[in-house]
Design an enzyme around this catalytic site. Sequence first.
Site, PDB file in Angstrom:
ATOM      1  CD  GLN A 144      -0.706  -8.718  -0.468  1.00 29.53           C
ATOM      2  OE1 GLN A 144       0.062  -7.841  -0.377  1.00 29.53           O
ATOM      3  NE2 GLN A 144      -1.691  -8.933   0.271  1.00 29.53           N
TER       4      GLN A 144
ATOM      5  NE  ARG B 101       1.428  -9.458   4.699  1.00 28.94           N
ATOM      6  CZ  ARG B 101      -0.050  -9.616   4.251  1.00 28.94           C
ATOM      7  NH1 ARG B 101      -0.818 -10.249   4.581  1.00 28.94           N
ATOM      8  NH2 ARG B 101      -0.546  -8.578   3.254  1.00 28.94           N
TER       9      ARG B 101
ATOM     10  CB  CYS C  73      -1.108  -0.121   1.151  1.00 27.98           C
ATOM     11  SG  CYS C  73      -1.564  -1.513   1.873  1.00 27.98           S
TER      12      CYS C  73
ATOM     13  CG  HIS D   9      -3.452  -0.022  -2.930  1.00 28.67           C
ATOM     14  ND1 HIS D   9      -2.476  -0.909  -3.139  1.00 28.67           N
ATOM     15  CD2 HIS D   9      -3.999  -0.578  -1.745  1.00 28.67           C
ATOM     16  CE1 HIS D   9      -2.134  -1.692  -2.099  1.00 28.67           C
ATOM     17  NE2 HIS D   9      -3.143  -1.371  -1.128  1.00 28.67           N
TER      18      HIS D   9
ATOM     19  CE  LYS E  69     -11.924  -7.686   6.899  1.00 30.46           C
ATOM     20  NZ  LYS E  69     -10.901  -8.816   7.085  1.00 30.46           N
TER      21      LYS E  69
ATOM     22  CG  ASP F  90      -1.967  -5.274  -2.791  1.00 27.35           C
ATOM     23  OD1 ASP F  90      -3.344  -5.233  -2.737  1.00 27.35           O
ATOM     24  OD2 ASP F  90      -1.068  -4.873  -1.872  1.00 27.35           O
TER      25      ASP F  90
ATOM     26  CG  HIS G 292      -6.135  -1.450   1.228  1.00 27.53           C
ATOM     27  ND1 HIS G 292      -4.790  -1.349   1.083  1.00 27.53           N
ATOM     28  CD2 HIS G 292      -6.796  -0.389   1.765  1.00 27.53           C
ATOM     29  CE1 HIS G 292      -4.838  -0.369   2.006  1.00 27.53           C
ATOM     30  NE2 HIS G 292      -5.844   0.246   2.453  1.00 27.53           N
TER      31      HIS G 292
HETATM   32 ZN   LIG Z   1      -3.286  -2.209   0.683  1.00 21.19          ZN
END
Ligand SMILES: [Zn+2]
Length: 642
Positions: A387, A369, A340, A391, A471, A389, A517
Site C-alpha cells: 500500500q 490479506r 495503521c 496516516h 470516507k 499508505d 487513513h
Molecule cells: Zn490505515
Amino acid sequence: MAITITLPDGTPLELDDGADGAVAAAAIGSRLAKAAVAVTVDGRQQDLSAPLADGAEVSIITIDSDAGRHVLRHSAAHVMAQAVLDLFPGATFAIGPPIEDGFYYDFDIGRPFTPEDLEAVEARMAEIVAEDQPFEREAMSKSRALEVFADHPFKREIIESVDEAEGAGGDQVTVYHNREFVDLCRGPHLPSTGRLPAFKLMRTAGAYWRGDETRPQLQRIYGTAWESRAAQEAYLHRLEEARKRDHRKLGAELDLFSFPTELGSGLAVWHPKGALVRTIMEDYSRRTHLAHGYDIVASPHIAKAHLWETSGHLSFYAEGMYPGMEVDEGDEYRLKPMNCPFHILIFRSRSRSYRELPLRMFELGAVYRYERSGVVHGLLRARGFTQDDSHIFCTEDQIGGELQGLLDFSLMVLRDFGFEEFEADLSTIPDKYVGDPQEWERATEALRDALEAAGLEYHVAEGEGAFYGPKIDLHVRDAIGRRWQVTTLQVDFAQPDNFDLEYATPDNTRARPVMIHRALFGSVERFFGVLLEHYAGALPGWLSPVQVTIVPVADRHVGYAGQVAAGLRADHLRVEVDDADDTVGEKIRRALTDRHPAVLVVGDDDVAAGTVGVRLRGAEERRGVAVSEAAEMIAELCRAPR
Ligand SMILES: [Zn+2]
Ligand SMILES: [Zn+2]
C-alpha cells in the site's frame, strides 16, 4: 368509472378502471408503449399487466433503462432455467438473479455443463423466445408452493426461509409461469418471452449453494442479455477489448510479473522489467510525498497478536488475516493486513505537541490479506501487496484543511499517471458507529467541502461509512470507460481511542488527535494492473521499462548503434540495442509489440552523417535526424511529470 394516476413530471392521467401499465404507457405514447417492459407504482416495480390503483404515482420502465435491463436479464434467467429443465431430465435449479451486464442461474444436473450443453440450452432458449410465451404471475400459499416445487429441494429451502413478515401476503409467495415451467419469484418480468431482444450464454462455473463450501456444489451458467442486438454487439466488443487489455495476459507477454503456483494464490513475483516499472512508481511516490509535507516511515511485516487486539482488527477483520504463528513460548504473531497500528505506535513513541500537527506519515507498506481464492484476481486483488499508505494525525480543527490538501494531492498524482475522469463516493454515518455524532457531521461536511472545492462529481452512499468514520472513495475511468476504485480517504475516530493517543494543546491540556487513513494508488500492485489495462500495455514514456530500442540495419552498424545508446544512457534514458540476427522489419515489429515508445534505426547514411531514423509512438517516421535532436525528442516523450 375512471382512475387518475400521476406521472413522474406530476401530470395527472385519467384511465379506465382496471387499466394496467401497458394501457398507461399506450395512453402516453406509442413509442413508450413499445419500449415499456414493466412499471414502477408508488416506488415498487410491478408487471406491466398488473392493474393500477387510483391515485398511484406511476412511471413506465423502458427496456433501454437500467431498471429495464434488470427486468429483461431477470426474465432471460427464467428462460434459461426453463430450457435447462426441458433439456436435462432430473435437473434441479436454485437461484438465478440479474447481475451487471447479464444474469446467471445455478443448476444441478449431476455433472458439469459442457460447451455443447450451452449451445443446446441457447438453442432451446431461442425456441422459447420465438414461441412468445407470456410470463404469468400467481400468488399461492407456502404449503402449496412446497408441493409445486416438491422435486426441487433448493426452491423448497428458499420457500421455507421466506420471512412471514416480509410481504403483505404473510404466508403467501408468488410464482411465475410460462407454459408448464414455473419459477418462484417476486417479479416483475417482461410481458412475454418474445420481448427478449438479444441474449447469449457466456460461460459456466462451479458455485456452492448459498456460497457455502459445506453445501452442495452447483453448476452456474452466466449469460448476457440486452435491449437490442446492437447493444449486445457493443458489449461483446467491449469485453473483447477488455480481454486484450487483461493485465495478467499483458504481464506475461511483456515479461513483467508472474504468479508461480509454487508461491500460492494471489502472490506475485516481479521480473526485471516489471520490478523496474514499480520502482519508478515507488520513487515517484516517495518523491512527491516528501515534497508535500509527509514523513517517510517504515515498519515490519509481522506483529504480536496483542497489537491487533488493541487495534480491533482481531475483532472486526480476523477473517481477512492470516492465522497466527506461535513463537517464543506462547507469543502469537500475525502478518500485518494494514499499516495503521505501526504508525500509531510511532506517534505514541513520545509525547506530542499541537505544534507537530498535522503529522503525516507515509509508508510503502507490504500487507497480507487472506482473500478467498474465488475473489483473488491477478494484481487487482492479491493476497500480498504494497500500500502507498498514509496516516495523518491532526486536531479536529485541522480535518477540513487536511482533507482538502489530501484530495488535491491525490488528484494531482492520478493526473500525473494519465487519468482525467474521476468520480467519488462519500460514505456517511452508519447505524452503528463510534464517536460523537456532531464530530461525524463536521467530518462528513469537511469531506463534502473538499469534494466540492475540487469540483468532483460525487455520489452520497448514505450509511455506508465504516463504524469508525466517514470516507471518500475515488474512482477513475480508464481508456475504455471502465471504472476503477483507487484512492480512499478515511476519517477515523476509533483508533486514537483504542491506543489512547494524546497531544499537548497550547494551554498544556491533553487532547485526542483525529486520524485520517489514506491509500492513494490503493496498492502499487493494483494500480500497476489498472495502468496496464488503461494503456493496453503501452505505458507512458517515463514509466516504460525500455524507452528506446536502437535497430542497426546490418551488423556493420552495431558499433555506431552502441555509441548512440551510450549517449542516450548518459541522458538517463533506458536504451536497448537490438543486435539479434533478424531483419530490420522484424526488429521494429518486436519493439512495437513490446510497446517501446521510441525506435531508432541506424544504417550507412546515419553512420556517415551522425544521424538516426526516428519512430516515436504515435508519430510519423523521420529519417536523417541529428542524434542530439533525436535525444531531445525522446527526452521530451519520456519526461516524468514531476
Ligand atoms: Zn490505515
Ligand atoms: Zn423472476
